[in-house]
Design a protein around this motif. Structure first.
Motif, PDB file in Angstrom:
ATOM      1  N   LYS A  52      38.008 -13.969 -23.881  1.00  0.00           N
ATOM      2  CA  LYS A  52      36.966 -14.954 -24.162  1.00  0.00           C
ATOM      3  C   LYS A  52      36.310 -15.425 -22.862  1.00  0.00           C
ATOM      4  O   LYS A  52      36.983 -15.779 -21.905  1.00  0.00           O
ATOM      5  N   VAL A  53      34.973 -15.380 -22.868  1.00  0.00           N
ATOM      6  CA  VAL A  53      34.184 -15.738 -21.692  1.00  0.00           C
ATOM      7  C   VAL A  53      33.191 -16.825 -22.103  1.00  0.00           C
ATOM      8  O   VAL A  53      32.596 -16.737 -23.178  1.00  0.00           O
ATOM      9  N   PRO A  54      32.984 -17.861 -21.297  1.00  0.00           N
ATOM     10  CA  PRO A  54      31.988 -18.886 -21.643  1.00  0.00           C
ATOM     11  C   PRO A  54      30.591 -18.269 -21.762  1.00  0.00           C
ATOM     12  O   PRO A  54      30.262 -17.309 -21.060  1.00  0.00           O
ATOM     13  N   LYS A  55      29.775 -18.842 -22.636  1.00  0.00           N
ATOM     14  CA  LYS A  55      28.436 -18.298 -22.893  1.00  0.00           C
ATOM     15  C   LYS A  55      27.626 -18.133 -21.610  1.00  0.00           C
ATOM     16  O   LYS A  55      26.936 -17.134 -21.436  1.00  0.00           O
ATOM     17  N   ASN A  56      27.742 -19.078 -20.679  1.00  0.00           N
ATOM     18  CA  ASN A  56      26.922 -19.001 -19.466  1.00  0.00           C
ATOM     19  C   ASN A  56      27.339 -17.844 -18.558  1.00  0.00           C
ATOM     20  O   ASN A  56      26.624 -17.514 -17.617  1.00  0.00           O
ATOM     21  N   GLU A  57      28.482 -17.209 -18.828  1.00  0.00           N
ATOM     22  CA  GLU A  57      28.907 -16.061 -18.029  1.00  0.00           C
ATOM     23  C   GLU A  57      28.630 -14.727 -18.708  1.00  0.00           C
ATOM     24  O   GLU A  57      28.913 -13.672 -18.156  1.00  0.00           O
ATOM     25  N   LEU A  58      28.074 -14.773 -19.924  1.00  0.00           N
ATOM     26  CA  LEU A  58      27.795 -13.537 -20.654  1.00  0.00           C
ATOM     27  C   LEU A  58      26.530 -12.842 -20.177  1.00  0.00           C
ATOM     28  O   LEU A  58      26.356 -11.644 -20.370  1.00  0.00           O
ATOM     29  N   PHE A  59      25.623 -13.595 -19.568  1.00  0.00           N
ATOM     30  CA  PHE A  59      24.320 -13.061 -19.171  1.00  0.00           C
ATOM     31  C   PHE A  59      24.085 -13.357 -17.698  1.00  0.00           C
ATOM     32  O   PHE A  59      24.692 -14.247 -17.133  1.00  0.00           O
ATOM     33  N   LEU A  60      23.163 -12.631 -17.113  1.00  0.00           N
ATOM     34  CA  LEU A  60      22.746 -12.962 -15.755  1.00  0.00           C
ATOM     35  C   LEU A  60      21.938 -14.246 -15.785  1.00  0.00           C
ATOM     36  O   LEU A  60      21.140 -14.453 -16.699  1.00  0.00           O
ATOM     37  N   ALA A  61      22.134 -15.080 -14.809  1.00  0.00           N
ATOM     38  CA  ALA A  61      21.305 -16.285 -14.710  1.00  0.00           C
ATOM     39  C   ALA A  61      19.877 -15.866 -14.381  1.00  0.00           C
ATOM     40  O   ALA A  61      19.655 -14.858 -13.721  1.00  0.00           O
ATOM     41  N   GLU A  62      18.906 -16.620 -14.867  1.00  0.00           N
ATOM     42  CA  GLU A  62      17.498 -16.264 -14.659  1.00  0.00           C
ATOM     43  C   GLU A  62      17.163 -16.061 -13.194  1.00  0.00           C
ATOM     44  O   GLU A  62      16.447 -15.149 -12.835  1.00  0.00           O
ATOM     45  N   ASN A  63      17.701 -16.897 -12.322  1.00  0.00           N
ATOM     46  CA  ASN A  63      17.356 -16.761 -10.908  1.00  0.00           C
ATOM     47  C   ASN A  63      18.026 -15.552 -10.256  1.00  0.00           C
ATOM     48  O   ASN A  63      17.634 -15.129  -9.185  1.00  0.00           O
ATOM     49  N   ASN A  64      19.036 -14.955 -10.908  1.00  0.00           N
ATOM     50  CA  ASN A  64      19.673 -13.747 -10.385  1.00  0.00           C
ATOM     51  C   ASN A  64      18.970 -12.486 -10.853  1.00  0.00           C
ATOM     52  O   ASN A  64      19.167 -11.421 -10.298  1.00  0.00           O
ATOM     53  N   ALA A  65      18.194 -12.589 -11.907  1.00  0.00           N
ATOM     54  CA  ALA A  65      17.533 -11.419 -12.480  1.00  0.00           C
ATOM     55  C   ALA A  65      16.031 -11.615 -12.367  1.00  0.00           C
ATOM     56  O   ALA A  65      15.372 -12.055 -13.297  1.00  0.00           O
ATOM     57  N   ILE A  66      15.504 -11.311 -11.235  1.00  0.00           N
ATOM     58  CA  ILE A  66      14.085 -11.554 -11.008  1.00  0.00           C
ATOM     59  C   ILE A  66      13.230 -10.627 -11.862  1.00  0.00           C
ATOM     60  O   ILE A  66      12.186 -11.000 -12.348  1.00  0.00           O
ATOM     61  N   TYR A  67      13.715  -9.419 -12.073  1.00  0.00           N
ATOM     62  CA  TYR A  67      12.936  -8.450 -12.848  1.00  0.00           C
ATOM     63  C   TYR A  67      13.620  -8.215 -14.183  1.00  0.00           C
ATOM     64  O   TYR A  67      14.669  -7.591 -14.255  1.00  0.00           O
ATOM     65  N   THR A  91      17.167  -5.599 -14.757  1.00  0.00           N
ATOM     66  CA  THR A  91      17.912  -5.639 -16.011  1.00  0.00           C
ATOM     67  C   THR A  91      16.975  -5.812 -17.189  1.00  0.00           C
ATOM     68  O   THR A  91      15.801  -6.148 -17.019  1.00  0.00           O
ATOM     69  N   LEU A  92      17.490  -5.611 -18.387  1.00  0.00           N
ATOM     70  CA  LEU A  92      16.769  -5.892 -19.625  1.00  0.00           C
ATOM     71  C   LEU A  92      17.431  -7.096 -20.279  1.00  0.00           C
ATOM     72  O   LEU A  92      18.657  -7.131 -20.402  1.00  0.00           O
ATOM     73  N   ASP A  93      16.652  -8.054 -20.722  1.00  0.00           N
ATOM     74  CA  ASP A  93      17.174  -9.214 -21.460  1.00  0.00           C
ATOM     75  C   ASP A  93      18.316  -9.939 -20.742  1.00  0.00           C
ATOM     76  O   ASP A  93      19.227 -10.430 -21.380  1.00  0.00           O
ATOM     77  N   TYR A  94      18.302  -9.979 -19.422  1.00  0.00           N
ATOM     78  CA  TYR A  94      19.354 -10.641 -18.649  1.00  0.00           C
ATOM     79  C   TYR A  94      20.732 -10.016 -18.893  1.00  0.00           C
ATOM     80  O   TYR A  94      21.762 -10.658 -18.735  1.00  0.00           O
ATOM     81  N   TYR A  95      20.724  -8.742 -19.296  1.00  0.00           N
ATOM     82  CA  TYR A  95      21.966  -8.013 -19.524  1.00  0.00           C
ATOM     83  C   TYR A  95      22.814  -8.019 -18.249  1.00  0.00           C
ATOM     84  O   TYR A  95      22.315  -7.766 -17.165  1.00  0.00           O
ATOM     85  N   LYS A  96      24.095  -8.295 -18.398  1.00  0.00           N
ATOM     86  CA  LYS A  96      25.030  -8.321 -17.270  1.00  0.00           C
ATOM     87  C   LYS A  96      25.960  -7.126 -17.419  1.00  0.00           C
ATOM     88  O   LYS A  96      26.599  -6.961 -18.455  1.00  0.00           O
ATOM     89  N   LYS A  97      26.021  -6.294 -16.383  1.00  0.00           N
ATOM     90  CA  LYS A  97      26.827  -5.076 -16.501  1.00  0.00           C
ATOM     91  C   LYS A  97      28.313  -5.385 -16.551  1.00  0.00           C
ATOM     92  O   LYS A  97      28.763  -6.458 -16.128  1.00  0.00           O
ATOM     93  N   MET A  98      29.058  -4.413 -17.069  1.00  0.00           N
ATOM     94  CA  MET A  98      30.504  -4.544 -17.131  1.00  0.00           C
ATOM     95  C   MET A  98      31.075  -4.630 -15.719  1.00  0.00           C
ATOM     96  O   MET A  98      30.530  -4.054 -14.787  1.00  0.00           O
ATOM     97  N   GLU A  99      32.180  -5.352 -15.589  1.00  0.00           N
ATOM     98  CA  GLU A  99      32.844  -5.493 -14.297  1.00  0.00           C
ATOM     99  C   GLU A  99      34.042  -4.549 -14.235  1.00  0.00           C
ATOM    100  O   GLU A  99      34.778  -4.389 -15.217  1.00  0.00           O
ATOM    101  N   ILE A 100      34.234  -3.937 -13.076  1.00  0.00           N
ATOM    102  CA  ILE A 100      35.353  -3.014 -12.872  1.00  0.00           C
ATOM    103  C   ILE A 100      36.670  -3.756 -13.089  1.00  0.00           C
ATOM    104  O   ILE A 100      36.850  -4.878 -12.621  1.00  0.00           O
ATOM    105  N   GLY A 101      37.567  -3.126 -13.849  1.00  0.00           N
ATOM    106  CA  GLY A 101      38.879  -3.707 -14.132  1.00  0.00           C
ATOM    107  C   GLY A 101      38.935  -4.570 -15.373  1.00  0.00           C
ATOM    108  O   GLY A 101      40.014  -4.954 -15.813  1.00  0.00           O
ATOM    109  N   LYS A 102      37.782  -4.877 -15.963  1.00  0.00           N
ATOM    110  CA  LYS A 102      37.752  -5.737 -17.155  1.00  0.00           C
ATOM    111  C   LYS A 102      37.617  -4.887 -18.429  1.00  0.00           C
ATOM    112  O   LYS A 102      37.113  -3.769 -18.391  1.00  0.00           O
ATOM    113  N   SER A 103      38.050  -5.460 -19.548  1.00  0.00           N
ATOM    114  CA  SER A 103      38.017  -4.772 -20.839  1.00  0.00           C
ATOM    115  C   SER A 103      36.871  -5.279 -21.705  1.00  0.00           C
ATOM    116  O   SER A 103      36.544  -6.473 -21.680  1.00  0.00           O
TER     117      SER A 103
END
Length: 159
Positions: free
Chosen positions: A118-133, A78-90
């Motif tokens: 509305k999503v909590p801030k900690n769910e907006l990005f990938l956690a550092e340990n989930n995004a090794i690269y 990922t770039l900048d801990y970007y978290k991709k969109m989830e299927i079924g979500k708007s």
């Protein structure tokens, strides 16, 4: 973001197809990765191209790939801990037409996708340990959270 994005839409994600390219099997790190997300347009806030309609299905390229096998581990690229969109979500998306195909890309790789609910801030990005690269740091996360709050507020006021 409004000024630099020719397209601002509300979408729901339907499906995705991931692409990971390596120069050779010996190379452990991919040279290219992305997820092509299929979305349906629910609302159009801006369309400078005058080509989109509500209920159109378009493809959006996201700079992220999940469960990529590298060194016997499955990781997220990922770039900048970007978290991709989830299927079924708007999501609210700030887009431009891609120069490399019949799809759309975020106007800004990091600041162009916001969950409608509305999503909590900690769910907006990938956690550092989930995004090794990842390729950059987390300086944008506070800016993103501030913009997200403003976007949610604007959309509540217009409904």
């Amino acid at each position: 973001m409004e000024n630099t994005s020719p397209i601002i839409v509300e979408v729901v994600k339907n499906d995705e197809k991931q692409t990971v390219t390596k120069e050779s099997e010996q190379n452990t790190m991919p040279t290219e990765f992305y997820t092509m997300s299929g979305v349906t347009i629910k609302n159009i806030q801006k369309d400078a191209t005058n080509t989109l309609k509500i209920s159109d299905k378009i493809k959006v390229m996201e700079d992220v790939a999940t469960n990529v096998p590298i060194d016997r581990k499955k990781i997220t690229l990922t770039l900048d801990y970007y978290k991709k969109m989830e299927i079924g979500k708007s999501y609210y998306l700030y887009l431009r037409h891609s120069t490399s195909g019949d799809n759309y890309v975020p106007s800004n790789a990091f600041l162009s996708k916001y969950p409608v609910s509305k999503v909590p801030k900690n769910e907006l990005f990938l956690a550092e340990n989930n995004a090794i690269y990842h390729l950059e740091n987390t300086d944008y996360q506070d800016l993103y959270a501030d913009l997200y709050a403003k976007i949610l507020q604007q959309n509540e006021e217009t409904e």
